[in-house]
Design an enzyme around this catalytic site. Structure first.
Site, mmCIF file in Angstrom:
data_model
loop_
_atom_site.group_PDB
_atom_site.id
_atom_site.type_symbol
_atom_site.label_atom_id
_atom_site.label_comp_id
_atom_site.label_asym_id
_atom_site.label_seq_id
_atom_site.Cartn_x
_atom_site.Cartn_y
_atom_site.Cartn_z
ATOM 1 N N HIS A 195 -8.145 -4.981 -0.551
ATOM 2 C CA HIS A 195 -6.835 -4.357 -0.345
ATOM 3 C C HIS A 195 -6.035 -5.095 0.736
ATOM 4 C CE1 HIS A 195 -4.042 -1.017 -0.684
ATOM 5 N NE2 HIS A 195 -4.110 -0.774 0.622
ATOM 6 N N SER A 226 0.835 -1.198 0.000
ATOM 7 C CA SER A 226 0.000 0.000 0.000
ATOM 8 C C SER A 226 0.881 1.264 0.000
ATOM 9 C CB SER A 226 -0.968 -0.044 1.187
ATOM 10 O OG SER A 226 -1.957 0.940 1.063
ATOM 11 N N ASP A 229 -9.227 -5.152 -5.038
ATOM 12 C CA ASP A 229 -8.767 -3.982 -4.290
ATOM 13 C C ASP A 229 -9.706 -2.806 -4.523
ATOM 14 O OD1 ASP A 229 -7.269 -1.917 -3.085
ATOM 15 O OD2 ASP A 229 -5.376 -2.816 -3.686
#
Length: 410
Positions: free
Chosen positions: A390, A193, A357
Site C-alpha cells: 500500500h 488511500s 496492496d
C-alpha cells in the site's frame, strides 16, 4: 547483531511509514485571505480556515470548524490552475516542502510537487488541507476539529459527543475552503488511500467542478476486506480500559491501545516482501532470546513498536476511531449503489495502484476503473512497482511522474 535501540532506530529512519507531515516546526497560524500565494520557494506556511458552523451530511451541527491548510505555487487570475491534494488516513495536509529549513523531511509527495516536477508549482496552485477528525491532533502543525477539540458549549473536549463524520463531510469542508478563495473548479483532485476516497467523492458529487481525477492506492468503496481491516485497527483502543467509552480527556489516555492500533496500521500498509527483505530473524536485544524468554522480542517486532510509539505521541485514540467509521461508511457518491456513484464521474481518470496492496484489494481497484469507464469517462489504470505494498502509493509515486505530468497537460 545490532543493539536493540540502535537497530530499531536505524530501521525506522530508513523504512518508517510515518508521514513526513508528522515532522516539522511549530504551526504558523494565519488568518485566511483570498489573496493568491506567492511563488513557492520550498518553504511552506501553514494556515487556518474557519467556518462559524458546519452541518454534517448526517444533519448534526459542529460550531466552529477549523482546519489547517497549505498551498504551493501561485493561484492565477482566472483561478483555474488549482490542484487539490487530499491526504491519507494517518496523514496531514503536508504534501510537499518544509516548514523550516531545518525540518528532517519534506511533505510526503515532495517527489512530484514543486518547480519543474510533475505537479509543477510554476504552473499550478496546489492546495491541501487537514481533514476533520485528523489523527494527528497533537501535532503542532495540524489544525483540525474533532473529539479532542473543545466543545464551545462546555469548554471541554467533545469526546464521543462529537458527531460521526464521513468522507463527504471532508469534501464539503474542503469545498468551503476553496470557495473562500474564489475557486469554483479544480484542474485536478488527487490523493492517496483515504485521499483517493475523497478524490472519488469530489468527482462523483461535484462532476461539474472536477476536470481531472487521480486516485492513488484506493478503490470506490469500503469493501468487506477493508471493513474488517479497519475494524482490526480500532479493536486495541476499544479493549484498552483507559479508553473508557471515549471519556478519557481528564484522565489517562488509552495509549497502549493506540500504540497497538498504529502498529497494525503500519504493518498492513506494508508488505511481506519489504519485511522479509529488510529484516532477518535478529533479536531486538542480543542478550534476550525470544525462544527462551516470554518478553523477549525480534527486531521487527521492536521496530514496529517503536514506530507506533512515536506516532501515538501525536495522535488521539478517538480520532482514530472516528476515521475508521468515516472510511468504513464510504461508497462513492455517498449513496446505495457503487455503480451509480462511480457512474456520475465525468472527469478523465488516472488511477494508480499496487498489485501488492494489502489494504485496498487490487481487484476492487480494477472494478472501480471499469465502473467509471462504463459511466462514460476515460480511465487509465497504472500499476506502481515496489515491495512496500500500500505504501508504494506514497514512496514510489515518482514512478508515475511522467504519466501524471502528461495527464495534467491533456
Amino acid at each position: 547483531m545490532h543493539d536493540r535501540i540502535e537497530h530499531s532506530t536505524m530501521i525506522a529512519q530508513r523504512h518508517s511509514p510515518l508521514a513526513p507531515a508528522l515532522l516539522g516546526a511549530a504551526l504558523i497560524t494565519a488568518l485566511l485571505t483570498s489573496m493568491p500565494a506567492t511563488a513557492w520557494d520550498g518553504l511552506v506556511e501553514k494556515q487556518v480556515f474557519e467556518l462559524d458552523e458546519y452541518t454534517t451530511v448526517g444533519g448534526d451541527t459542529i460550531a466552529p470548524v477549523r482546519i489547517g491548510w497549505e498551498a504551493y505555487g501561485t493561484l492565477n487570475e482566472e483561478r483555474d490552475n488549482v490542484i487539490l491534494i487530499t491526504h491519507f488516513f494517518s496523514g496531514t495536509s503536508h504534501a510537499a516542502g518544509r516548514y523550516t529549513e531545518d525540518d528532517a523531511a519534506p511533505g510526503y509527495w515532495d517527489a512530484i510537487i514543486g518547480p519543474g516536477k510533475p505537479l509543477d508549482t510554476d504552473e499550478y496552485y496546489i492546495i491541501s488541507s487537514d481533514t476533520l477528525v485528523n489523527l494527528n491532533v497533537h501535532d503542532p502543525n495540524v489544525t483540525t476539529t474533532g473529539p479532542a477539540t473543545p466543545n464551545p458549549e462546555t469548554g471541554e473536549p467533545w469526546g464521543t459527543d462529537f458527531p460521526l463524520v464521513t468522507i463527504r463531510d471532508f469534501v464539503e469542508v474542503q469545498k468551503a475552503l476553496l470557495e473562500s478563495q474564489g475557486i469554483e473548479r479544480l484542474h485536478a483532485v488527487m490523493g492517496p488511500s483515504m485521499g483517493a476516497l475523497q478524490a472519488y467523492e469530489w468527482a462523483s458529487t461535484y462532476p461539474e467542478r472536477v476536470e481531472r481525477l487521480i486516485p492513488v492506492i484506493g478503490g470506490g468503496v469500503a469493501d468487506p476486506w477493508l471493513l474488517a481491516t479497519l475494524s482490526a485497527w480500532a479493536a486495541p483502543i476499544r479493549l484498552d480500559a483507559n479508553w473508557n467509552e471515549g471519556d478519557y480527556y481528564d484522565s489517562e489516555p488509552p495509549l497502549d491501545g493506540l500504540r497497538e492500533a498504529l502498529k497494525l496500521v503500519t504493518l498492513n500498509a506494508n508488505h511481506w516482501l519489504w519485511a522479509n527483505e529488510t529484516f532477518d530473524r535478529s533479536w531486538a536485544d542480543e542478550d534476550a532470546d525470544p525462544t527462551r524468554e516470554l518478553d523477549a522480542r525480534y527486531a521487527i517486532e521492536q521496530t514496529l513498536d517503536d514506530i507506533a510509539a512515536a506516532r501515538a505521541e501525536l495522535a488521539d485514540a478517538n480520532h482514530l476511531l472516528y476515521l475508521v467509521k468515516a472510511n468504513q461508511s464510504f461508497i462513492a457518491g455517498h449513496g446505495g449503489s457503487l455503480e451509480e456513484g462511480l457512474g456520475r464521474i465525468e472527469a478523465p481518470t488516472l488511477i494508480l495502484y499496487s498489485e501488492n496492496d494489502l489494504v485496498f484489494a487490487p481487484e476492487g481497484v480494477r472494478q472501480t476503473a471499469e465502473l467509471i469507464e462504463e459511466g462514460g469517462a476515460d480511465v487509465e489504470l497504472v500499476t506502481l512497482e515496489g515491495k512496500r505494498g500500500h505504501l508504494d502509493g506514497i514512496l514510489a509515486i515518482d514512478q508515475a511522474g511522467e504519466r501524471i505530468r502528461a495527464f495534467l497537460a491533456k
